[in-house]
Motif scaffolding. Sequence first.
Motif, PDB file in Angstrom:
ATOM      1  N   ASP A 488      13.799  47.156 -43.849  1.00  0.00           N
ATOM      2  CA  ASP A 488      14.606  46.191 -43.114  1.00  0.00           C
ATOM      3  C   ASP A 488      16.028  46.696 -42.951  1.00  0.00           C
ATOM      4  O   ASP A 488      16.622  47.215 -43.892  1.00  0.00           O
ATOM      5  N   GLU A 489      16.565  46.530 -41.750  1.00  0.00           N
ATOM      6  CA  GLU A 489      17.959  46.839 -41.468  1.00  0.00           C
ATOM      7  C   GLU A 489      18.340  48.233 -41.955  1.00  0.00           C
ATOM      8  O   GLU A 489      19.392  48.456 -42.551  1.00  0.00           O
ATOM      9  N   GLY A 490      17.450  49.179 -41.729  1.00  0.00           N
ATOM     10  CA  GLY A 490      17.729  50.566 -42.041  1.00  0.00           C
ATOM     11  C   GLY A 490      17.442  50.989 -43.462  1.00  0.00           C
ATOM     12  O   GLY A 490      17.702  52.139 -43.831  1.00  0.00           O
ATOM     13  N   VAL A 491      16.921  50.097 -44.297  1.00  0.00           N
ATOM     14  CA  VAL A 491      16.584  50.450 -45.676  1.00  0.00           C
ATOM     15  C   VAL A 491      15.067  50.388 -45.843  1.00  0.00           C
ATOM     16  O   VAL A 491      14.431  49.387 -45.510  1.00  0.00           O
ATOM     17  N   ARG A 492      14.512  51.473 -46.347  1.00  0.00           N
ATOM     18  CA  ARG A 492      13.064  51.545 -46.559  1.00  0.00           C
ATOM     19  C   ARG A 492      12.814  52.021 -47.994  1.00  0.00           C
ATOM     20  O   ARG A 492      13.280  53.089 -48.391  1.00  0.00           O
ATOM     21  N   GLN A 493      12.088  51.221 -48.771  1.00  0.00           N
ATOM     22  CA  GLN A 493      11.883  51.569 -50.169  1.00  0.00           C
ATOM     23  C   GLN A 493      10.669  50.831 -50.721  1.00  0.00           C
ATOM     24  O   GLN A 493      10.425  49.672 -50.400  1.00  0.00           O
ATOM     25  N   THR A 494       9.923  51.526 -51.551  1.00  0.00           N
ATOM     26  CA  THR A 494       8.816  50.938 -52.291  1.00  0.00           C
ATOM     27  C   THR A 494       9.070  51.130 -53.777  1.00  0.00           C
ATOM     28  O   THR A 494       9.390  52.232 -54.222  1.00  0.00           O
ATOM     29  N   ALA A 495       8.927  50.036 -54.536  1.00  0.00           N
ATOM     30  CA  ALA A 495       9.009  50.098 -55.997  1.00  0.00           C
ATOM     31  C   ALA A 495       7.652  49.690 -56.557  1.00  0.00           C
ATOM     32  O   ALA A 495       7.125  48.635 -56.210  1.00  0.00           O
TER      33      ALA A 495
END
Length: 577
Positions: A488-495
């Motif tokens: 979202d809004e330029g942030v991509r991350q999986t934890a």
Amino acid sequence: MTRVLPVAIAALLCVACSHGGARASDASAEGALYGTRAPFAAHAVYFVVTDRFVNGDPANDQREQGGVHRTFDIPVRCADGIDGNIGYLGGDFRGVLDNAGYIRDMGFGAVWITPIVDNPDEAFTGGDPVACGSSLTDRGKTGYHGYWGTNFYKVDEHLPSADLDFRGFTDGMRAAGLKTVLDIVGNHGSPSWTMPVAQPGFGQIFDVAGALIADHQNLPPQQLDPRNAPLHAFYNATGVVNAEEGSIFDGNLAQLSDFDAANPAVFEYLAGAYEHWIGQGADAFRIDTIAWMPHAFWKQFAERIRSRHPDFFMFGEAFDYDAGKIAEHTWARNGGISVLDFPMKQAMDEVFAGTAGFERLGSALHLERGPYANPYELATFYDNHDMPRMDATDAGFIDAHNWLFTARGIPVVYYGSETGFMRGRAEHAGNRAYYGQTRVDAGARSPIHGALTRIANLRRDTPALQRGLQLPLRLQDDHAAFYRVIDDEGVRQTALVLLNKGDAPWSASLDADEVDDGTWRDALGGTLVTARDGLALDVPAHGVRVLLRDDLPGRPGLRARLHSLMSGRHGGPDVAH
């Protein structure tokens, strides 16, 4: 198959190189993925009863206040020698601000303080006697907690210093990297009747100029005459309603003066006062006893505040373990105000202070088409000042924090819980005992403090843990595995989060369809972990492992579940089911 690589090799690899998430150059082809966009969700909250935290300025203690009805240091004796106290003990703005670094370094981004408005200057002589562990008993008690407002435009004299007013306090907190959550009351003022002789301040309300505008006159509610007595018009004339006779929310709480939500003057007074405190730097509100005022009042209040302060975050206290009931406050039609997650608190107590397994928490998540407008904006907690502190072992607190700071919601931790302070103690039996600078300074020696600092700072640095969708893989017995995912809004991350509340290490194993092949960063261990055809990973007893990757899950089943969670994260009647 799992392979762990030395940290030194990390510089050679381009995946998962920071907690902050990748700045994606292109949006997900299937649309954004997030639990909430509320900016406040980035901040875990440390809650202090201001008078009971640290006495930073003894000059404002007012130790002689009250005369025969003195207000300072009034012990409540308990048979086991661990006493409560219903007088002021000296905590103030200076005590909180002096320890802003301590709070920030634990990983918190906001501090919730109890109400700051002026309270009566004597101990209350009415009501029922206070006893060790009693509840809703106020005889001999003072307004040290701040919830007995008499002038909602005036700071209580016990809190500021000569060189530190509320504006200076909020400025100082913000400079230290902390937001201020102000506790506000809309339902009631101070105790107002049953006094042998009427006392100054009790049952009275004063305006911004100090003029008396409401007075209960020590009369029981049924004897008030709001229509003909102007000073009674602020109050409801409904007495105590017992649960057997109807809803307790229809009557007054104990002997507190019960505001008439239908009176426009009440609304204007309260809304004006709380706008004033926003102007003095309050960043968010916690709303006390929200369920005791009708939805229409809070909808009007929320619209007024947000028309002038867009996205201003508020969460209320509806003391009920029924998700369907407390969720009503979160609906747009009722003001869209978040709430403290009491059903999750109940589940956490059973899991981390009792013997229940992680599956008990699953039923409280409500991740898809649930009763809440958005479960990711709930304020999650396991105890506070209105109930016995969680009676858990050190390991139980560590396990609770590992869940609280990785699962959905905005974590709230009560002061002293970082050291297991007064665990199991009820309101007048030590729950609100004075903490003090000595305990703050010794806090880092507690194993609870160290583990809390570790996981809370990870959440502060990890967008997926703050705002990401939660996708459970397993919640069973002593073990939990789930994803938090944001795109979202330029942030991509999986934890990928693995939790173990057991006394023995857990050899966690994920199948190939549950985890993507490739390299992940162990966020807490600093190593790199490679998954191939599944993942096997050891999780220490009472431990947590969090693996990060700046990409989205690629397995079709996981991707489908994420988009189902995204489309179903909003609940209640405001969305189609």
